[in-house]
Design a protein around this motif. Structure first.
Motif, PDB file in Angstrom:
ATOM      1  N   THR A 189       2.042  17.230  40.793  1.00 23.90           N
ATOM      2  CA  THR A 189       0.146  17.763  41.124  1.00 23.90           C
ATOM      3  C   THR A 189       0.411  17.259  42.145  1.00 23.90           C
ATOM      4  OG1 THR A 189      -0.115  17.516  38.181  1.00 23.90           O
ATOM      5  CG2 THR A 189      -1.266  18.134  40.584  1.00 23.90           C
ATOM      6  N   GLN A 190       0.617  15.791  43.007  1.00 25.91           N
ATOM      7  CA  GLN A 190      -0.459  15.259  43.766  1.00 25.91           C
ATOM      8  C   GLN A 190       0.524  15.782  45.007  1.00 25.91           C
ATOM      9  OE1 GLN A 190      -2.255  13.706  45.321  1.00 25.91           O
ATOM     10  NE2 GLN A 190      -2.122  13.982  47.049  1.00 25.91           N
ATOM     11  N   GLN A 270      -3.147   5.745  43.109  1.00 25.31           N
ATOM     12  CA  GLN A 270      -4.394   5.162  43.921  1.00 25.31           C
ATOM     13  C   GLN A 270      -5.168   6.600  43.913  1.00 25.31           C
ATOM     14  OE1 GLN A 270      -5.658   2.455  44.534  1.00 25.31           O
ATOM     15  NE2 GLN A 270      -3.972   1.384  43.426  1.00 25.31           N
ATOM     16  N   LEU A 271      -4.924   7.177  44.599  1.00 25.44           N
ATOM     17  CA  LEU A 271      -5.112   8.564  45.094  1.00 25.44           C
ATOM     18  C   LEU A 271      -6.273   9.543  43.578  1.00 25.44           C
ATOM     19  CD1 LEU A 271      -2.252  10.763  46.864  1.00 25.44           C
ATOM     20  CD2 LEU A 271      -4.137   9.561  47.773  1.00 25.44           C
ATOM     21  N   ILE A 272      -5.679   9.363  42.586  1.00 29.43           N
ATOM     22  CA  ILE A 272      -6.174   9.723  40.983  1.00 29.43           C
ATOM     23  C   ILE A 272      -7.621   8.758  40.496  1.00 29.43           C
ATOM     24  CG2 ILE A 272      -6.239   9.908  38.533  1.00 29.43           C
ATOM     25  CD1 ILE A 272      -3.074  10.224  39.069  1.00 29.43           C
ATOM     26  N   VAL A 287      -8.427  18.673  40.413  1.00 27.60           N
ATOM     27  CA  VAL A 287      -8.866  18.298  41.584  1.00 27.60           C
ATOM     28  C   VAL A 287      -8.633  18.358  42.477  1.00 27.60           C
ATOM     29  CG1 VAL A 287      -9.826  16.729  40.752  1.00 27.60           C
ATOM     30  CG2 VAL A 287     -11.671  17.949  41.986  1.00 27.60           C
ATOM     31  N   LEU A 288      -7.206  17.206  42.430  1.00 30.80           N
ATOM     32  CA  LEU A 288      -5.779  16.752  43.326  1.00 30.80           C
ATOM     33  C   LEU A 288      -6.182  17.470  44.446  1.00 30.80           C
ATOM     34  CD1 LEU A 288      -3.558  14.218  41.285  1.00 30.80           C
ATOM     35  CD2 LEU A 288      -5.311  13.583  43.030  1.00 30.80           C
ATOM     36  N   LEU A 289      -5.865  19.385  44.006  1.00 34.73           N
ATOM     37  CA  LEU A 289      -5.985  19.669  45.419  1.00 34.73           C
ATOM     38  C   LEU A 289      -6.968  19.589  46.443  1.00 34.73           C
ATOM     39  CD1 LEU A 289      -4.006  22.900  46.653  1.00 34.73           C
ATOM     40  CD2 LEU A 289      -5.437  23.538  45.218  1.00 34.73           C
ATOM     41  N   THR A 290      -7.886  20.031  45.962  1.00 33.40           N
ATOM     42  CA  THR A 290      -9.532  19.659  46.923  1.00 33.40           C
ATOM     43  C   THR A 290      -9.306  18.566  47.484  1.00 33.40           C
ATOM     44  OG1 THR A 290     -10.893  19.048  44.994  1.00 33.40           O
ATOM     45  CG2 THR A 290     -10.750  21.507  45.039  1.00 33.40           C
TER      46      THR A 290
END
Length: 314
Positions: A189-190, A270-272, A287-290
């Motif tokens: 997803t990322q 970490q990004l999550i 929401v990883l997209l935004t």
């Protein structure tokens, strides 16, 4: 049907959240005798309209031949099985087979397995891949582990719930398979978010980019399924960042124990956590997209394009 269960086995079901409700409904739709319990009874009551018996207490399910559990956390699983009033705490009665489809840590699963064994109850870990809508469509993938004879006994029920059922072996190995799967889910997803933002910042609509991707060898059931969320920014939750973080926490613990370096997964972790820190706790993990767009100085808006999620096409 087998030496463990009668031909007309009675099924108990604990947990009718977004996933559990859809999964129990699949069993009811297949004609099985199912009694359900949920902490909030109102969430289970609509299943009565399709033939379920609504139990007032977990104790009522202990005499059932098979009991499924589908709960949110490891603590919840321990409570509904080994806690006061749990299905394994009823004097003189216990199900023949206990099947857990939750995503929980290996240690708690092993504790439940040991408690079940003391009562002569076989325990099958059977976590699933998918969400409520995928479950409604009968498209869940299920991986199971535990005694093979117990797995074979419940395989028809698992097959009624999902389209793919894999037996991975004894013990808790299904837990590790599911954790690895969800780490891959987050990483993919990322990565999908990053390349989609790159294309859009270069002047390509998300709808056009994802249409091309989905028709290529890199397209998948997952990329097609997430396309409506990415194109139209519908972040109605199917799986929240908080739940995804839980699985990454479990996965990083497993990687530490097994001495497996996970550099890409660690960065995604970490990004999550960053997304959650920004307040994205109740939205879909898309929401990883935004978040990626903001990092690139890009503000996304819905494209209002009719795109398919692919579920009805296969």
């Amino acid at each position: 049907m087998n030496d463990i269960l009668p031909s007309a086995a009675r099924i108990g079901w604990i947990g009718t959240g977004r996933m559990g409700y859809a999964m129990a409904a699949r069993l009811l739709g297949a004609g099985y005798d199912v009694a359900v319990w949920n902490r909030t009874r109102a969430k289970a009551e609509p299943l009565a309209e399709v033939g379920a018996t609504i139990a007032d207490t977990i104790a009522e399910l202990a005499e059932r031949d098979v009991v499924f559990t589908m709960v949110s956390t490891s603590a919840d699983l321990a409570e509904v099985t080994m806690g006061d009033g749990g299905v394994l705490r009823q004097e003189g009665v216990a199900p023949r087979i206990l099947v857990d489809s939750s995503t929980v840590d290996i240690e708690v699963s092993a504790d439940v397995r040991a408690a079940a064994a003391k009562l002569g109850t076989a325990f099958v870990a059977a976590p699933v891949s998918g969400n409520g809508r995928v479950a409604d469509a009968g498209r869940l993938s299920i991986v199971a582990s535990g005694p093979e004879d117990a797995f074979r006994a419940v395989q028809p029920y698992l097959s009624a719930i999902g389209r793919g059922v894999t037996y991975a072996g004894e013990g808790e190995v299904a837990r590790l398979v599911k954790i690895c799967h969800n780490i891959f889910l987050g990483v993919v997803t990322q990565a999908l978010a990053e390349v989609t933002v790159l294309a859009e910042k270069g002047g390509v609509s998300r709808a056009a980019f994802l249409s091309f991707l989905n028709g290529s060898v890199m397209g998948s059931t997952f990329t097609r399924y997430k396309t409506p969320a990415f194109v139209n920014l519908d972040l109605t939750p199917t799986f929240t960042p908080v739940l995804l973080r839980k699985d990454f926490d479990l996965g990083m613990d497993a990687a530490h124990t097994l001495a497996v370096p996970m550099p890409v997964a660690s960065l995604t972790h970490q990004l999550i956590r960053t997304a959650i820190g920004h307040g994205h706790v109740d939205e879909d993990f898309a929401v990883l997209l935004t978040e990626q767009a903001k990092a690139a100085g890009l503000t996304l808006v819905p494209e209002h394009v009719a795109v398919t999620d692919g579920l009805e096409e296969e």
